[in-house]
Design a protein around this motif. Structure first.
Motif, PDB file in Angstrom:
ATOM      1  N   MET A  93      32.532  36.649  40.004  1.00  0.00           N
ATOM      2  CA  MET A  93      33.675  37.384  40.573  1.00  0.00           C
ATOM      3  C   MET A  93      34.840  36.462  40.880  1.00  0.00           C
ATOM      4  SD  MET A  93      33.616  40.192  43.633  1.00  0.00           S
ATOM      5  CE  MET A  93      33.820  39.084  45.013  1.00  0.00           C
ATOM      6  N   GLU A 133      35.956  34.159  38.984  1.00  0.00           N
ATOM      7  CA  GLU A 133      36.796  34.058  37.792  1.00  0.00           C
ATOM      8  C   GLU A 133      37.734  35.259  37.713  1.00  0.00           C
ATOM      9  OE1 GLU A 133      34.552  33.826  34.177  1.00  0.00           O
ATOM     10  OE2 GLU A 133      36.315  33.378  32.950  1.00  0.00           O
ATOM     11  N   LEU A 134      37.222  36.422  38.004  1.00  0.00           N
ATOM     12  CA  LEU A 134      38.039  37.635  37.977  1.00  0.00           C
ATOM     13  C   LEU A 134      39.137  37.552  39.033  1.00  0.00           C
ATOM     14  CD1 LEU A 134      38.527  40.524  36.946  1.00  0.00           C
ATOM     15  CD2 LEU A 134      36.922  41.315  38.690  1.00  0.00           C
ATOM     16  N   ASN A 135      38.754  37.115  40.228  1.00  0.00           N
ATOM     17  CA  ASN A 135      39.740  36.975  41.299  1.00  0.00           C
ATOM     18  C   ASN A 135      40.856  36.024  40.905  1.00  0.00           C
ATOM     19  OD1 ASN A 135      38.233  38.663  42.803  1.00  0.00           O
ATOM     20  ND2 ASN A 135      37.494  37.154  44.259  1.00  0.00           N
ATOM     21  N   LEU A 151      41.824  35.117  37.898  1.00  0.00           N
ATOM     22  CA  LEU A 151      42.659  35.685  36.836  1.00  0.00           C
ATOM     23  C   LEU A 151      43.664  36.681  37.421  1.00  0.00           C
ATOM     24  CD1 LEU A 151      40.035  36.292  34.007  1.00  0.00           C
ATOM     25  CD2 LEU A 151      41.983  34.739  33.907  1.00  0.00           C
ATOM     26  N   TYR A 152      43.162  37.524  38.281  1.00  0.00           N
ATOM     27  CA  TYR A 152      44.024  38.548  38.876  1.00  0.00           C
ATOM     28  C   TYR A 152      45.119  37.922  39.730  1.00  0.00           C
ATOM     29  CZ  TYR A 152      45.398  42.766  41.396  1.00  0.00           C
ATOM     30  OH  TYR A 152      46.129  43.795  41.928  1.00  0.00           O
ATOM     31  N   LYS A 153      44.733  36.984  40.582  1.00  0.00           N
ATOM     32  CA  LYS A 153      45.712  36.346  41.472  1.00  0.00           C
ATOM     33  C   LYS A 153      46.751  35.578  40.668  1.00  0.00           C
ATOM     34  CE  LYS A 153      42.809  35.862  45.561  1.00  0.00           C
ATOM     35  NZ  LYS A 153      42.057  34.935  46.418  1.00  0.00           N
ATOM     36  N   TRP A 191      47.711  36.207  37.682  1.00  0.00           N
ATOM     37  CA  TRP A 191      48.540  37.199  36.990  1.00  0.00           C
ATOM     38  C   TRP A 191      49.663  37.677  37.903  1.00  0.00           C
ATOM     39  CZ3 TRP A 191      48.559  42.620  38.169  1.00  0.00           C
ATOM     40  CH2 TRP A 191      49.325  43.380  37.287  1.00  0.00           C
ATOM     41  N   ILE A 192      49.332  37.981  39.146  1.00  0.00           N
ATOM     42  CA  ILE A 192      50.363  38.439  40.075  1.00  0.00           C
ATOM     43  C   ILE A 192      51.255  37.271  40.491  1.00  0.00           C
ATOM     44  CG2 ILE A 192      50.801  39.325  42.397  1.00  0.00           C
ATOM     45  CD1 ILE A 192      48.781  41.347  42.066  1.00  0.00           C
ATOM     46  N   LYS A 193      50.658  36.126  40.719  1.00  0.00           N
ATOM     47  CA  LYS A 193      51.440  34.959  41.146  1.00  0.00           C
ATOM     48  C   LYS A 193      52.508  34.608  40.113  1.00  0.00           C
ATOM     49  CE  LYS A 193      50.950  30.071  42.331  1.00  0.00           C
ATOM     50  NZ  LYS A 193      50.024  28.924  42.357  1.00  0.00           N
ATOM     51  N   ASP A 194      52.136  34.634  38.829  1.00  0.00           N
ATOM     52  CA  ASP A 194      53.098  34.328  37.775  1.00  0.00           C
ATOM     53  C   ASP A 194      54.256  35.317  37.788  1.00  0.00           C
ATOM     54  OD1 ASP A 194      50.714  33.197  35.220  1.00  0.00           O
ATOM     55  OD2 ASP A 194      51.618  32.190  36.954  1.00  0.00           O
ATOM     56  N   GLU A 195      53.938  36.555  38.045  1.00  0.00           N
ATOM     57  CA  GLU A 195      54.977  37.572  38.040  1.00  0.00           C
ATOM     58  C   GLU A 195      55.916  37.420  39.242  1.00  0.00           C
ATOM     59  OE1 GLU A 195      56.032  39.648  35.927  1.00  0.00           O
ATOM     60  OE2 GLU A 195      57.401  40.780  37.215  1.00  0.00           O
ATOM     61  N   VAL A 196      55.335  37.267  40.429  1.00  0.00           N
ATOM     62  CA  VAL A 196      56.148  37.202  41.645  1.00  0.00           C
ATOM     63  C   VAL A 196      57.038  35.966  41.654  1.00  0.00           C
ATOM     64  CG1 VAL A 196      56.079  37.022  44.163  1.00  0.00           C
ATOM     65  CG2 VAL A 196      54.504  38.544  43.002  1.00  0.00           C
ATOM     66  N   SER A 233      58.376  34.576  39.119  1.00  0.00           N
ATOM     67  CA  SER A 233      59.258  34.567  37.955  1.00  0.00           C
ATOM     68  C   SER A 233      60.722  34.409  38.383  1.00  0.00           C
ATOM     69  CB  SER A 233      59.080  35.867  37.179  1.00  0.00           C
ATOM     70  OG  SER A 233      60.167  36.092  36.310  1.00  0.00           O
TER      71      SER A 233
END
Lengths: 185, 138
Positions: B1, B3-5, B7-9, B11-16, B18
């Motif tokens: 889990m 790894e999933l966490n 990846l998800y974090k 993904w959002i971190k890269d976006e925020v 930007s």
């Protein structure tokens, strides 16, 4: 009134102090955007919802009575606005059974050609989950809220929150080809 | 889990984080919530340094009121004379050609401030003027 670190600024904002508004929104803009993006998964739409949320809070600040922390209230407004936005654009039906998830969509993330591809897969996987599932997921995984805090924010039962997070994680792991074992951290 | 966490974090971190998102944020905040105007009773006007400057200005105005500056006007020149400075050497050489020396014009002016003398001397294409004022009683 709960121990709210934003109490002073909120009271000034309620008195019409624009500098207090500016400080509040500068502090929480990224948080609102992150939650909106977690639900919407689209940049432009997330930006629109973020601005709508802040404008709404600016207009309706008097409606905040201090029954909860300001941040909790802001979470609630943001999630509701994001889910409303999703409903307006006719999202895909939420999955009822994780087993219905298409196995062909899965890839081994360790073999992903690039980080960009993995991000794209993440986005596609999230679109298979309902907006309500995405909401609890972002509050739990990104904002690190407890089950009780999420339940309080979204005015749900704690059991409902746990259930949605469980299914959201499982669906996401399936779509990304990651082995999933429910171990609460 | 984990790894999933992660990846998800990420993904959002890269976006925020930007630059586009940051730019949109600044643009929105500046447009919708411009900086509040500085109130008269705010920190600027109440700052000790500002108060000190204000007191100083008021004191200066008071002094000038009590002891105003005598604004003397220069009257028409009573007399203008021209003199040729042959040489600065105390023992000038009479054989030297006076035309080769720079000429100094000396003008005596009448003034309510007192005797005033203006010296003008040309150096190539530069003209230098020195004005001496001898206050009354000096």
């Amino acid at each position: 009134m709960r121990d709210d670190p934003d109490l002073g600024l909120v009271q000034q904002a309620q008195s019409g102090n624009q500098a207090a508004f500016s400080a509040l929104f500068r502090k929480y803009y990224n948080m609102v955007y992150a939650v909106a993006y977690g639900v919407l998964n689209r940049r432009e739409e997330s930006q629109d919802v973020t601005q709508d949320v802040l404008i709404k809070v600016h207009r309706d600040i008097q409606k905040f009575k201090g029954d909860s922390k300001f941040k909790t209230w802001l979470y609630r407004v943001t999630v509701n606005a994001s889910i409303d936005s999703v409903r307006r654009r006719k999202e895909a039906e939420p999955i009822e059974n994780v087993g219905d998830f298409l196995a062909s969509n899965t890839i081994d993330p360790r073999r992903a050609a690039s980080q960009a591809e993995l991000k794209e897969r993440m986005q596609e996987a999230l679109q298979k989950i309902s907006a309500e599932h995405r909401a609890v997921l972002v509050l739990r995984e990104w904002e690190n809220l407890s089950y009780e805090e999420i339940a309080d924010t979204l005015q749900l039962e704690a059991g409902t929150v746990m259930s949605r997070i469980f299914y959201a994680r499982k669906a996401l792991a399936k779509a990304l080809g990651i082995e999933y074992h429910e171990v609460e951290s | 889990m984990n790894e999933l966490n992660n990846l998800y974090k990420n993904w959002i971190k890269d976006e925020v984080s930007s630059p586009d998102v940051e730019a949109a944020k600044e643009a929105f905040l500046k447009q919708k919530f411009p900086p509040a105007p500085v109130p008269a009773s705010g920190p600027f006007w109440g700052a000790p340094s500002f108060r000190f400057a204000l007191v100083g200005c008021m004191a200066l105005l008071l002094v000038l009121k009590i002891n105003p500056i005598d604004h003397a006007t220069v009257s028409d020149p009573a007399q203008i004379t021209t003199a040729v400075l042959v040489s600065e050497n105390p023992t000038p050489d009479p054989a030297a050609d006076a035309s080769e020396q720079p000429q100094t014009q000396i003008k005596k002016l009448g003034s309510q401030m007192g005797p005033t003398v203006a010296y003008q001397k040309n150096f190539s294409d530069v003209q230098i003027t020195v004005v001496w004022v001898f206050p009354k009683g000096a």
